[in-house]
Write a protein that holds these residues in place. Structure first.
Motif, short mmCIF file in Angstrom:
data_model
loop_
_atom_site.label_atom_id
_atom_site.label_comp_id
_atom_site.label_asym_id
_atom_site.label_seq_id
_atom_site.Cartn_x
_atom_site.Cartn_y
_atom_site.Cartn_z
N GLN A 1 -17.37 -5.59 -5.34
CA GLN A 1 -16.93 -4.62 -4.34
C GLN A 1 -16.86 -5.30 -2.97
O GLN A 1 -17.62 -6.23 -2.68
CB GLN A 1 -17.84 -3.40 -4.30
CG GLN A 1 -19.32 -3.65 -4.09
CD GLN A 1 -20.13 -2.35 -4.18
OE1 GLN A 1 -19.65 -1.32 -4.65
NE2 GLN A 1 -21.36 -2.40 -3.71
N PRO B 1 4.16 0.78 -3.95
CA PRO B 1 3.39 0.18 -5.06
C PRO B 1 4.24 -0.60 -6.06
O PRO B 1 3.72 -1.42 -6.82
CB PRO B 1 2.72 1.39 -5.72
CG PRO B 1 3.51 2.57 -5.26
CD PRO B 1 4.01 2.24 -3.90
N GLN C 1 0.83 -1.21 0.00
CA GLN C 1 0.00 0.00 0.00
C GLN C 1 0.87 1.26 0.00
O GLN C 1 0.42 2.33 -0.44
CB GLN C 1 -0.92 0.01 1.22
CG GLN C 1 -1.71 -1.26 1.43
CD GLN C 1 -2.48 -1.68 0.19
OE1 GLN C 1 -3.33 -0.94 -0.29
NE2 GLN C 1 -2.19 -2.88 -0.32
N ASN D 1 -7.50 -3.14 -2.87
CA ASN D 1 -6.56 -2.36 -3.66
C ASN D 1 -5.66 -3.27 -4.50
O ASN D 1 -5.42 -3.01 -5.69
CB ASN D 1 -5.71 -1.47 -2.74
CG ASN D 1 -4.86 -0.48 -3.51
OD1 ASN D 1 -5.28 0.10 -4.50
ND2 ASN D 1 -3.63 -0.30 -3.07
N HIS D 2 -5.20 -4.35 -3.89
CA HIS D 2 -4.33 -5.31 -4.59
C HIS D 2 -5.05 -5.95 -5.77
O HIS D 2 -4.46 -6.17 -6.83
CB HIS D 2 -3.87 -6.37 -3.59
CG HIS D 2 -3.04 -7.47 -4.19
ND1 HIS D 2 -1.78 -7.27 -4.72
CD2 HIS D 2 -3.31 -8.80 -4.35
CE1 HIS D 2 -1.31 -8.41 -5.18
NE2 HIS D 2 -2.21 -9.36 -4.97
N GLN E 1 -7.62 -4.64 -7.28
CA GLN E 1 -8.23 -3.56 -8.07
C GLN E 1 -9.76 -3.66 -8.05
O GLN E 1 -10.43 -3.57 -9.07
CB GLN E 1 -7.69 -3.56 -9.51
CG GLN E 1 -6.19 -3.34 -9.58
CD GLN E 1 -5.66 -3.29 -10.99
OE1 GLN E 1 -6.16 -3.97 -11.89
NE2 GLN E 1 -4.64 -2.45 -11.23
N LYS E 2 -10.28 -3.86 -6.84
CA LYS E 2 -11.72 -3.89 -6.63
C LYS E 2 -12.15 -2.68 -5.80
O LYS E 2 -11.35 -2.11 -5.05
CB LYS E 2 -12.15 -5.18 -5.91
CG LYS E 2 -11.96 -6.45 -6.73
CD LYS E 2 -12.40 -7.67 -5.95
CE LYS E 2 -12.21 -8.95 -6.75
NZ LYS E 2 -13.20 -9.08 -7.83
N THR E 3 -13.40 -2.30 -5.90
CA THR E 3 -13.94 -1.21 -5.11
C THR E 3 -14.00 -1.62 -3.64
O THR E 3 -14.44 -2.73 -3.31
CB THR E 3 -15.36 -0.83 -5.58
OG1 THR E 3 -15.29 -0.43 -6.95
CG2 THR E 3 -15.94 0.29 -4.75
#
Length: 306
Positions: free
Chosen positions: A202, A43, A40, A215-216, A218-220
């Protein structure tokens, strides 16, 4: 159109199994939480780099064993963290030349863990308040790693025992920072989320690791489900959290209104994953008295079923 509710029970925290069931649900069998957290803030972290989390902690003696204190209550400052690092940087360099010290996380360091890749560890949240003998790192594949780690840990403890930082803290009535706790060893490529997480569009929870995972992947990520939108959403909530019961009731209504066509309930009784699918056909019927409010089964009753 599915909604998934994952419930963490209080008893899950009391299991003697190394690693909590919901951690394995999130990350897979290797529970590589350290590289996930570090990614986080870094990156460009190499997905094949082994990383370990080092938390600066206080360990105190009980009558016949040692107990780990919740690290969050120490409120370590950046200046304290820097001074403690300077005193043990040679030991850390012996472990690995790679070290990350995010300035906004003064109580956590992240270190390269190629030498310790097969060491079995548990998160401080599972060990805190308990006899640490049960939760100390143990050898998994390579014999002698745990002994080597304890040597490095003991060396750090000896240096910090009478360190000026701890002298100042104790003079102010604060707990000393007298040890480090290692956990989360692995690499990003080790992470294997549960299929329910992969399927969701999500992810909803205030759990920081589900946020990191969203985040990893790439989801809401949603910290709050203010206006519930259950379609293709997964929530991770504690059983004792009042919101879990409110969201359960709202999800049942979403099922009745056909916003979703099924509700998947996942929990971990006695550490074993249990998945139940609830559809309209499973719900109590309204009956002939149409003016009466439809009955919503209570979450605690469903969880208590064997």
């Amino acid at each position: 159109m599915k909604y998934t509710l994952v419930i963490i029970g209080k008893e899950d925290q009391e299991l003697l199994e190394r690693g909590l069931p919901y951690e394995k649900f999130l990350l897979g069998p290797k529970n590589s939480s350290a590289p996930l957290e570090l990614s986080q803030y870094e990156p460009k972290l190499n997905p094949l780099s082994h990383i370990a989390r080092l938390e600066l902690v206080h360990i105190h003696a009980a009558r016949d064993h040692l107990v780990l204190t919740n690290p969050s209550i120490l409120e370590i400052t950046l200046e304290e963290s820097e001074a403690l690092y300077e005193s043990v940087k040679d030991i850390l360099a012996e472990i690995s030349p790679t070290l990350y010290r995010p300035h906004h996380l003064p109580g956590k360091w992240f270190i390269g863990a190629e030498k310790l890749a097969s060491l079995s560890t548990v998160h401080s949240a599972q060990a805190e308040g308990r006899n640490i003998d049960v939760w100390m790192p143990i050898d998994n594949e390579t014999v002698g790693l745990a002994r080597q780690w304890r040597k490095w840990q003991n060396d750090i403890q000896m240096i910090w025992f009478d360190h000026p930082v701890n002298q100042a803290r104790q003079a102010s009535g604060l707990l000393s920072i007298n040890s480090v706790w290692i956990s989360g060893i692995g690499c990003l490529s080790d992470i294997q989320p549960h299929v329910a997480i992969k399927d969701a569009q999500q992810l909803h929870s205030q759990d920081s690791y589900l946020s990191f995972l969203a985040n990893h992947l790439q989801k809401t990520h949603l910290a709050h489900l203010e206006t519930p939108s259950f379609k293709n959403t997964l929530s991770l909530l504690a059983e004792e959290d009042a919101r879990s019961h409110q969201i359960w009731d709202a999800a049942i209504q979403a099922l009745r209104s056909q916003e979703i066509n099924r509700l998947e309930l996942i929990d971990f009784p006695e550490g074993v994953e249990r998945i139940r699918t609830i559809t309209l056909e499973n719900l109590p019927k309204k009956g002939w008295a149409f003016w009466k409010k439809a009955h919503t089964p209570r979450l605690e009753d469903i969880l208590g079923q064997s």
